[in-house]
Design a protein around this motif. Structure first.
Motif, PDB file in Angstrom:
ATOM      1  N   TYR A 149      -4.953 -37.397  34.252  1.00 30.14           N
ATOM      2  CA  TYR A 149      -5.585 -37.112  32.956  1.00 30.14           C
ATOM      3  C   TYR A 149      -4.642 -36.327  32.060  1.00 30.14           C
ATOM      4  O   TYR A 149      -4.471 -36.666  30.880  1.00 30.14           O
ATOM      5  CB  TYR A 149      -6.892 -36.338  33.159  1.00 30.14           C
ATOM      6  CG  TYR A 149      -7.532 -35.908  31.856  1.00 30.14           C
ATOM      7  CD1 TYR A 149      -8.224 -36.827  31.068  1.00 30.14           C
ATOM      8  CD2 TYR A 149      -7.426 -34.592  31.398  1.00 30.14           C
ATOM      9  CE1 TYR A 149      -8.802 -36.453  29.855  1.00 30.14           C
ATOM     10  CE2 TYR A 149      -7.999 -34.204  30.197  1.00 30.14           C
ATOM     11  CZ  TYR A 149      -8.680 -35.139  29.426  1.00 30.14           C
ATOM     12  OH  TYR A 149      -9.228 -34.762  28.231  1.00 30.14           O
ATOM     13  N   TRP A 150      -4.033 -35.289  32.606  1.00 32.22           N
ATOM     14  CA  TRP A 150      -3.103 -34.486  31.818  1.00 32.22           C
ATOM     15  C   TRP A 150      -1.932 -35.335  31.315  1.00 32.22           C
ATOM     16  O   TRP A 150      -1.548 -35.252  30.143  1.00 32.22           O
ATOM     17  CB  TRP A 150      -2.570 -33.323  32.657  1.00 32.22           C
ATOM     18  CG  TRP A 150      -1.418 -32.623  32.002  1.00 32.22           C
ATOM     19  CD1 TRP A 150      -1.475 -31.745  30.972  1.00 32.22           C
ATOM     20  CD2 TRP A 150      -0.033 -32.786  32.309  1.00 32.22           C
ATOM     21  NE1 TRP A 150      -0.212 -31.330  30.612  1.00 32.22           N
ATOM     22  CE2 TRP A 150       0.696 -31.951  31.422  1.00 32.22           C
ATOM     23  CE3 TRP A 150       0.664 -33.535  33.255  1.00 32.22           C
ATOM     24  CZ2 TRP A 150       2.083 -31.878  31.452  1.00 32.22           C
ATOM     25  CZ3 TRP A 150       2.051 -33.445  33.288  1.00 32.22           C
ATOM     26  CH2 TRP A 150       2.740 -32.627  32.385  1.00 32.22           C
ATOM     27  N   ARG A 151      -1.368 -36.172  32.186  1.00 31.45           N
ATOM     28  CA  ARG A 151      -0.226 -37.013  31.786  1.00 31.45           C
ATOM     29  C   ARG A 151      -0.613 -37.975  30.669  1.00 31.45           C
ATOM     30  O   ARG A 151       0.139 -38.161  29.704  1.00 31.45           O
ATOM     31  CB  ARG A 151       0.307 -37.785  33.000  1.00 31.45           C
ATOM     32  CG  ARG A 151       1.086 -36.929  33.985  1.00 31.45           C
ATOM     33  CD  ARG A 151       1.815 -37.806  34.992  1.00 31.45           C
ATOM     34  NE  ARG A 151       0.882 -38.542  35.844  1.00 31.45           N
ATOM     35  CZ  ARG A 151       0.424 -38.101  37.012  1.00 31.45           C
ATOM     36  NH1 ARG A 151       0.804 -36.915  37.465  1.00 31.45           N
ATOM     37  NH2 ARG A 151      -0.408 -38.824  37.740  1.00 31.45           N
ATOM     38  N   GLU A 152      -1.785 -38.586  30.787  1.00 36.55           N
ATOM     39  CA  GLU A 152      -2.204 -39.576  29.794  1.00 36.55           C
ATOM     40  C   GLU A 152      -2.458 -38.924  28.434  1.00 36.55           C
ATOM     41  O   GLU A 152      -2.019 -39.431  27.399  1.00 36.55           O
ATOM     42  CB  GLU A 152      -3.472 -40.286  30.271  1.00 36.55           C
ATOM     43  CG  GLU A 152      -3.977 -41.374  29.330  1.00 36.55           C
ATOM     44  CD  GLU A 152      -3.020 -42.551  29.204  1.00 36.55           C
ATOM     45  OE1 GLU A 152      -3.117 -43.279  28.196  1.00 36.55           O
ATOM     46  OE2 GLU A 152      -2.184 -42.743  30.118  1.00 36.55           O
ATOM     47  N   MET A 153      -3.130 -37.783  28.425  1.00 32.47           N
ATOM     48  CA  MET A 153      -3.463 -37.141  27.162  1.00 32.47           C
ATOM     49  C   MET A 153      -2.229 -36.530  26.495  1.00 32.47           C
ATOM     50  O   MET A 153      -2.094 -36.550  25.271  1.00 32.47           O
ATOM     51  CB  MET A 153      -4.529 -36.068  27.373  1.00 32.47           C
ATOM     52  CG  MET A 153      -5.859 -36.607  27.888  1.00 32.47           C
ATOM     53  SD  MET A 153      -6.436 -38.085  27.018  1.00 32.47           S
ATOM     54  CE  MET A 153      -6.504 -37.492  25.334  1.00 32.47           C
ATOM     55  N   ARG A 154      -1.326 -35.994  27.283  1.00 34.12           N
ATOM     56  CA  ARG A 154      -0.093 -35.455  26.711  1.00 34.12           C
ATOM     57  C   ARG A 154       0.721 -36.582  26.083  1.00 34.12           C
ATOM     58  O   ARG A 154       1.288 -36.427  25.004  1.00 34.12           O
ATOM     59  CB  ARG A 154       0.720 -34.732  27.772  1.00 34.12           C
ATOM     60  CG  ARG A 154       2.018 -34.099  27.228  1.00 34.12           C
ATOM     61  CD  ARG A 154       2.789 -33.428  28.353  1.00 34.12           C
ATOM     62  NE  ARG A 154       4.113 -33.018  27.920  1.00 34.12           N
ATOM     63  CZ  ARG A 154       4.439 -31.798  27.492  1.00 34.12           C
ATOM     64  NH1 ARG A 154       3.500 -30.864  27.428  1.00 34.12           N
ATOM     65  NH2 ARG A 154       5.668 -31.511  27.125  1.00 34.12           N
ATOM     66  N   LYS A 155       0.750 -37.736  26.745  1.00 33.93           N
ATOM     67  CA  LYS A 155       1.494 -38.889  26.217  1.00 33.93           C
ATOM     68  C   LYS A 155       0.897 -39.350  24.891  1.00 33.93           C
ATOM     69  O   LYS A 155       1.634 -39.618  23.925  1.00 33.93           O
ATOM     70  CB  LYS A 155       1.470 -40.035  27.233  1.00 33.93           C
ATOM     71  CG  LYS A 155       2.255 -41.258  26.767  1.00 33.93           C
ATOM     72  CD  LYS A 155       2.275 -42.334  27.849  1.00 33.93           C
ATOM     73  CE  LYS A 155       0.918 -42.970  28.006  1.00 33.93           C
ATOM     74  NZ  LYS A 155       0.955 -44.127  28.956  1.00 33.93           N
ATOM     75  N   LYS A 309      -8.946 -46.471  29.560  1.00 32.69           N
ATOM     76  CA  LYS A 309      -9.798 -46.317  30.739  1.00 32.69           C
ATOM     77  C   LYS A 309      -9.545 -44.931  31.344  1.00 32.69           C
ATOM     78  O   LYS A 309      -8.768 -44.778  32.282  1.00 32.69           O
ATOM     79  CB  LYS A 309      -9.506 -47.418  31.755  1.00 32.69           C
ATOM     80  CG  LYS A 309      -9.828 -48.820  31.241  1.00 32.69           C
ATOM     81  CD  LYS A 309      -9.516 -49.886  32.274  1.00 32.69           C
ATOM     82  CE  LYS A 309      -9.845 -51.279  31.753  1.00 32.69           C
ATOM     83  NZ  LYS A 309      -9.524 -52.337  32.753  1.00 32.69           N
ATOM     84  N   ILE A 310     -10.193 -43.938  30.748  1.00 32.41           N
ATOM     85  CA  ILE A 310     -10.050 -42.562  31.215  1.00 32.41           C
ATOM     86  C   ILE A 310     -11.403 -42.137  31.763  1.00 32.41           C
ATOM     87  O   ILE A 310     -12.365 -41.955  31.008  1.00 32.41           O
ATOM     88  CB  ILE A 310      -9.608 -41.624  30.068  1.00 32.41           C
ATOM     89  CG1 ILE A 310      -8.300 -42.132  29.469  1.00 32.41           C
ATOM     90  CG2 ILE A 310      -9.450 -40.194  30.567  1.00 32.41           C
ATOM     91  CD1 ILE A 310      -7.834 -41.358  28.254  1.00 32.41           C
ATOM     92  N   SER A 311     -11.486 -41.998  33.068  1.00 28.12           N
ATOM     93  CA  SER A 311     -12.780 -41.808  33.719  1.00 28.12           C
ATOM     94  C   SER A 311     -13.214 -40.354  33.831  1.00 28.12           C
ATOM     95  O   SER A 311     -14.388 -40.070  34.059  1.00 28.12           O
ATOM     96  CB  SER A 311     -12.741 -42.419  35.130  1.00 28.12           C
ATOM     97  OG  SER A 311     -11.706 -41.811  35.914  1.00 28.12           O
ATOM     98  N   GLU A 312     -12.293 -39.417  33.684  1.00 28.81           N
ATOM     99  CA  GLU A 312     -12.640 -38.013  33.925  1.00 28.81           C
ATOM    100  C   GLU A 312     -13.701 -37.473  32.965  1.00 28.81           C
ATOM    101  O   GLU A 312     -14.562 -36.686  33.342  1.00 28.81           O
ATOM    102  CB  GLU A 312     -11.396 -37.135  33.828  1.00 28.81           C
ATOM    103  CG  GLU A 312     -10.477 -37.198  35.031  1.00 28.81           C
ATOM    104  CD  GLU A 312      -9.518 -38.378  34.955  1.00 28.81           C
ATOM    105  OE1 GLU A 312      -8.591 -38.417  35.774  1.00 28.81           O
ATOM    106  OE2 GLU A 312      -9.693 -39.249  34.078  1.00 28.81           O
ATOM    107  N   PHE A 313     -13.629 -37.887  31.677  1.00 29.87           N
ATOM    108  CA  PHE A 313     -14.563 -37.390  30.675  1.00 29.87           C
ATOM    109  C   PHE A 313     -14.990 -38.539  29.768  1.00 29.87           C
ATOM    110  O   PHE A 313     -14.323 -39.573  29.699  1.00 29.87           O
ATOM    111  CB  PHE A 313     -13.915 -36.291  29.813  1.00 29.87           C
ATOM    112  CG  PHE A 313     -13.371 -35.135  30.594  1.00 29.87           C
ATOM    113  CD1 PHE A 313     -14.194 -34.077  30.952  1.00 29.87           C
ATOM    114  CD2 PHE A 313     -12.030 -35.102  30.975  1.00 29.87           C
ATOM    115  CE1 PHE A 313     -13.683 -33.000  31.668  1.00 29.87           C
ATOM    116  CE2 PHE A 313     -11.516 -34.037  31.688  1.00 29.87           C
ATOM    117  CZ  PHE A 313     -12.351 -32.979  32.044  1.00 29.87           C
TER     118      PHE A 313
END
Length: 517
Positions: A149-155, A309-313
């Motif tokens: 999640y952190w990697r995807e959002m930072r990107k 497809k981000i499942s955490e939130f």
């Protein structure tokens, strides 16, 4: 026949074996004490076992149970407290904050090792109350643990808002906001009393309003302050205060973070304040205004999240958390840097020479400002994801937290001659000429380094250079009293905010038509 009775040898056991003989209140207190003692023993036994293999020396002064917690909190400045401890115990040591062991780094050599050789190990964030309560349960990527999640959002943030292409597309926002703010400042001077030559302005407030407008327009497409604002003045001030509360609460020491099973006490009421601030952040997000005329980061996020497809939130939480993360980081730290820069210039008038409008000299001023007053003196808290061994041979177990004291590193007299003096020229003529602000040498690390470094370094520097250069080009500035220096008191919190207002006397340098009137 006489009933069989068991012989009791101890009077105390005799009393306990027959509860009816004990006062009910005393019994209750005894049971509570016994339960508390059992929890205490189990918790700290396991905590000690988990950290017993750490061989980095521990600083003296720890108290039972709370460790060094009594040295921090309140109005004490963490970076200065740790700096004083480094003078006594050496640049690398550990402290205990309740059950947590914290590796404290105060030298650029060890900072370089942590952010290079052990960068992945120290790339996660520990779970603390502020991250949970203030960042949508870790949905703000700046406070999220290391992972997908952190990697995807930072990107997404790096590409859609902080890339060179996007910054170039949004440069008109910075230009128009600075132009508007300077024009309004000039109008204030025009409306001054005829008995006065200059006009007295709180520059801390002016920088805060301007940087907030820039950040909000880039992320959400609206503005808070000044003409054409999309919010009522009272609502805008409330929003600004909430941002200040956010930064302060992320810098406090919460009892539940140090001693979790005593967290219900909520000592000092910090968790209650965090919950209240989180609600006010949510409210400030729901302001109304005119239709936006340009696509901003929020619009881009909405489009991305429809397909991602981000499942955490859920998508709504991710959008709000990410946009707020960028607004909070983009406005507060920039205002802090600008405020300290002007404060230092006012207290050191010899630096205001004919080169003040030279971009190279402006860059030197900014470097020297963030060296002396880094926006975040203690680089964001990290935690070791696994065991590691430092070059000194010391063992650091998984779970150990990491504090890197940028403030102390950047005042190291081994590196910086006259470390406490404001000398921008050191970046023009000395061995520090080629030192940049991206931590390549690790002797100047105001924005951190490694995987968790600030992703908005380039944007922050562009905004700071442009605002400071434009302001100094348009106005002559002086202290209200030539006999008194500007108060340089700092305040506690995540960011190193000047504790008091910054009043300055301004006089326009240019012809009136150049202010857009």
């Amino acid at each position: 026949m006489v009933p069989h009775t068991k012989k009791i040898c101890s009077p105390s056991i005799s009393v306990i074996s027959n509860p009816s003989l004990m006062d009910p209140l005393k019994l209750l207190l005894t049971l509570i004490f016994t339960l508390f003692s059992l929890i205490f023993y189990i918790y700290f036994y396991h905590a000690r076992r988990a950290t017993s293999c750490c061989s980095v020396p521990q600083a003296g002064g720890a108290w039972p149970v709370i460790g060094h917690l009594h040295l921090f909190g309140g109005q004490q400045l963490t970076h200065r407290t740790l700096g004083a401890m480094a003078d006594k115990y050496g640049p690398v040591f550990t402290i205990k904050l309740g059950s947590n062991r914290v590796l404290t780094v105060n030298s650029w050599e060890m900072a370089r090792e942590c952010f290079t050789s052990h960068d992945r190990v120290f790339s996660t964030r520990p779970s603390i109350a502020a991250s949970k309560l203030l960042s949508y349960n870790f949905a703000m990527f700046g406070f999220a643990p290391y992972g997908s999640y952190w990697r995807e959002m930072r990107k997404i943030a790096m590409i859609e808002l902080l890339s060179a292409h996007r910054m170039d597309m949004l440069k008109h926002i910075r230009a128009s906001e600075v132009e508007t703010a300077i024009r309004e400042l000039y109008k204030t001077w025009v409306g001054r009393s005829r008995k006065e030559n200059g006009v007295l302005v709180d520059m801390k407030q002016w920088f805060g309003d301007l940087t907030h407008n820039v950040a909000l327009r880039m992320v959400e497409g609206r503005r808070c302050f000044g003409p054409y604002a999309d919010m009522e003045e009272g609502e805008a001030r409330r929003c600004q205060k909430v941002i200040g509360d956010f930064g302060y609460l992320f810098g406090v020491f919460v009892l539940s973070d140090a001693i979790p099973f005593l967290g219900w006490l909520d000592f000092n009421g910090y968790e209650k304040s965090m919950k209240k601030t989180a609600k006010e952040l949510e409210f400030s997000w729901k302001f109304s205004g005119k239709e936006k005329e340009e696509q901003d980061f929020m619009d881009v996020m909405l489009n991305i999240l429809e397909e991602a497809k981000i499942s955490e939130f859920d998508a709504d939480t991710i959008n709000k958390a990410t946009c707020l993360n960028l607004i909070l980081a983009g406005s507060d730290t920039t205002m802090v840097t600008l405020t300290w820069a002007l404060s230092l210039l006012l207290n050191n008038p010899h630096t205001e020479t004919g080169d003040i409008n030279n971009l190279i000299y402006i860059e030197a001023i900014v470097k020297e400002t963030v060296r002396l007053y880094p926006p975040t003196p203690i680089l964001d808290l990290r935690a070791a994801m696994e065991d590691c061994t430092l070059s000194s041979g010391c063992q650091v177990p998984a779970g150990t937290r990491l504090m890197v004291n940028a403030w102390k590193i950047q005042r190291d007299e081994r590196v910086w001659p006259n470390p406490d003096e404001f000398q921008p020229e050191r970046f023009l003529t000395s061995a520090h000429k080629d030192i940049d602000l991206k931590a390549q040498s690790f002797k100047l690390i105001p924005f951190g380094s490694g995987r968790r470094s600030c992703p908005g370094i380039s944007l922050a520097l562009q905004v700071v250079h442009f605002i400071l250069g434009s302001f100094l080009h348009c106005f002559e500035v002086a202290k209200p009293s030539s006999s008194e220096d500007v108060d340089m008191s700092e305040s506690p919190g995540l960011t190193n905010l000047k504790a008091t207002p910054l009043e300055a006397v301004l006089v326009p340098r240019l012809n009136s038509r150049l202010y857009g009137l």
